[in-house]
Write an enzyme that holds these catalytic residues in place. Structure first.
Site, mmCIF file in Angstrom:
data_model
loop_
_atom_site.group_PDB
_atom_site.id
_atom_site.type_symbol
_atom_site.label_atom_id
_atom_site.label_comp_id
_atom_site.label_asym_id
_atom_site.label_seq_id
_atom_site.Cartn_x
_atom_site.Cartn_y
_atom_site.Cartn_z
ATOM 1 N N ILE A 158 29.676 32.304 -17.996
ATOM 2 C CA ILE A 158 31.452 31.923 -17.766
ATOM 3 C C ILE A 158 32.575 32.421 -18.347
ATOM 4 O O ILE A 158 33.763 31.608 -18.228
ATOM 5 C CB ILE A 158 31.090 30.239 -19.246
ATOM 6 C CG1 ILE A 158 30.901 31.370 -20.245
ATOM 7 C CG2 ILE A 158 30.290 29.487 -18.613
ATOM 8 C CD1 ILE A 158 31.257 29.889 -21.675
ATOM 9 N N ASP A 159 32.657 33.734 -18.805
ATOM 10 C CA ASP A 159 33.209 34.762 -18.963
ATOM 11 C C ASP A 159 32.910 35.232 -17.404
ATOM 12 O O ASP A 159 32.357 36.445 -16.850
ATOM 13 C CB ASP A 159 32.839 35.606 -20.046
ATOM 14 C CG ASP A 159 33.673 36.759 -20.570
ATOM 15 O OD1 ASP A 159 34.834 36.597 -19.242
ATOM 16 O OD2 ASP A 159 33.449 37.933 -21.216
#
Length: 443
Positions: free
Chosen positions: A350-351
């Site tokens: 998700i980063d």
């Protein structure tokens, strides 16, 4: 058994492979189900940050030159449920005179749990780069997750990418096979670029020096504070003959070999497959024959014809891997376009900060003619590529328009660089439009 029944319904009734769902049901009913399944196999586990899927695919081809039964998880379904599904649905020929092999790609965070049940005879370690910080943490944390699995089996052989210095940590008693590059003379003294991870000496955490660097933190390293240096290689790439976007020709220990896929990083994958093959008694000629196969690997430089466009699908997920894909594109002597697709789901990480460490700027030194962006996080990628000097981008937030996006590109050759879930969505759209066949790996 519930797992096998689920697979039968998915595969024969719904026409989907269902690599994970049968395993999910089976492990829910019996968390130790793989321990029973593994008793019939010699197991080899492949893990690391980048290259697991292609390394596993190439190694399976190599081992199949000698062994009648080699089961594997070609779709990259590499967590406990997917691996259980692979084991559940495997079939051993009744008249086989050999003990079958299970060659399995394993997610870094799942090595301990998987190894505990499968009791491997060998671990293959590809590399460790910064990847999905939200899941794995920094690289030394990632390596510790792998070590927890290895330490359970001190008798298992480690087949190690010795060009990656982080793998020299841990004081492991296991027998070891080392592979790496010796294509340049061991001379010179250089440092890795300032933002490179994993360049600390295991002996005293001083910054390592290099005789040469292949990419990232990999190369012929040595310490100037003590005697630590890269170990002697068991198998080595001794010459790079020709690198193109569609094939790589190189020598391993003086033997010329070729794989039908581009990129220096994929030569590491081939070298790992070579090392595993030799460890398991496969001859050099058999390995050469296995490498000559042009069978494509799911989502890894997969070639697709879309109308009059020659499309190449490449997976990107972290800065080191993305930079290697960019370097591969730069070997293309013909004009090309790039469609970059960014998602940030759990399987992608998700980063998305890694896109800022990717050297998109170097594409100005290539035959790149046009850039477009898409995916759920297309805005992030649009800004990054605009900052890299590509302000004129078409955008495709809806991947249902992917065929139109490809057709709108001005060049015959189009690269699509996509994160994992974006690649799945892309393939689904291409399949629905009839440009690729269903493989069953989309389940």
């Amino acid at each position: 058994m519930v797992g096998r029944s689920t697979y039968f319904v998915l595969h024969n009734v719904l026409h989907r492979a269902g690599s994970a769902l049968p395993g999910k049901l089976a492990t829910k009913l019996d968390p130790d189900v793989m321990s029973q399944l593994a008793q019939d196999y010699d197991v080899i586990l492949v893990t690391g940050t980048n290259g697991k899927t292609l390394t596993t695919a190439l190694t399976a081809r190599v081992l199949s030159e000698k062994y009648e039964t080699v089961i594997t998880n070609p779709s990259g379904s590499n967590m406990m449920q997917g691996i259980t599904g692979t084991m559940l649905t495997a079939r051993i020929p009744k008249n086989s005179h050999q003990r079958p092999l299970a060659l399995l790609e394993v997610d870094e965070a799942n090595v301990e749990a998987v190894a505990k049940q499968l009791k491997p005879i060998a671990f293959v370690l590809t590399n460790i780069f910064r990847d999905q910080l939200d899941r794995y943490g920094e690289i030394y944390t990632t390596y510790e997750k792998i070590l927890k699995g290895i330490r359970l089996f001190p008798e298992a052989t480690l087949i190690i990418n010795a060009d990656s210095p982080i793998f020299m940590r841990g004081n492991l008693p296991n027998p070891k096979v080392y592979y790496g590059f010796n294509h340049e003379p061991a001379q010179g003294d250089m440092h890795a670029p300032h933002n490179t991870d994993g360049i600390l000496s295991p002996s005293d955490n001083s910054v390592l020096h290099y005789h040469f660097i292949t990419y990232g933190n990999q190369g012929d390293y040595f310490s100037v504070t003590d005697e630590f240096k890269r170990p002697q290689l068991t198998y080595a790439v001794t010459k790079l003959n020709k690198l193109t976007p569609t094939f790589s020709n190189f020598d391993i220990d003086g033997q010329t070999l070729q794989i039908e896929i581009g990129g220096l990083y994929n030569i590491y994958n081939a070298l790992a497959a070579y090392a595993v093959g030799r460890f398991m008694g496969v001859t050099v000629d058999q390995i050469r024959h296995a490498f000559e196969s042009n069978a494509q690997v799911f989502g890894r430089q997969e070639a697709v014809q879309v109308g009059d466009k020659d499309v190449t699908i490449v997976l990107i997920k972290n800065p080191v891997g993305a930079n290697q894909v960019i370097d591969m594109m730069k070997t293309d002597e013909q004009p090309f376009s790039l469609l970059a697709l960014l998602n940030a789901n759990y399987a992608d990480g998700i980063d998305t900060s890694w896109i800022w460490d990717t050297d998109f700027e170097s594409l100005h030194d290539s035959q790149l003619q046009a850039v477009a962006t898409g995916g759920e996080r297309y805005k992030d990628l649009y800004v990054r590529l605009k900052m890299a000097g590509y302000p004129d981008q078409a955008v495709y937030p809806d991947l249902k328009k992917i065929v139109s996006a490809i057709e709108a590109m001005p060049t015959k050759h189009v690269y699509i660089a996509a994160t994992y879930t974006a690649m799945l969505q892309l393939r689904s759209q291409l399949q629905e439009a009839g440009f690729i066949k269903a493989t069953g790996m989309e389940a």
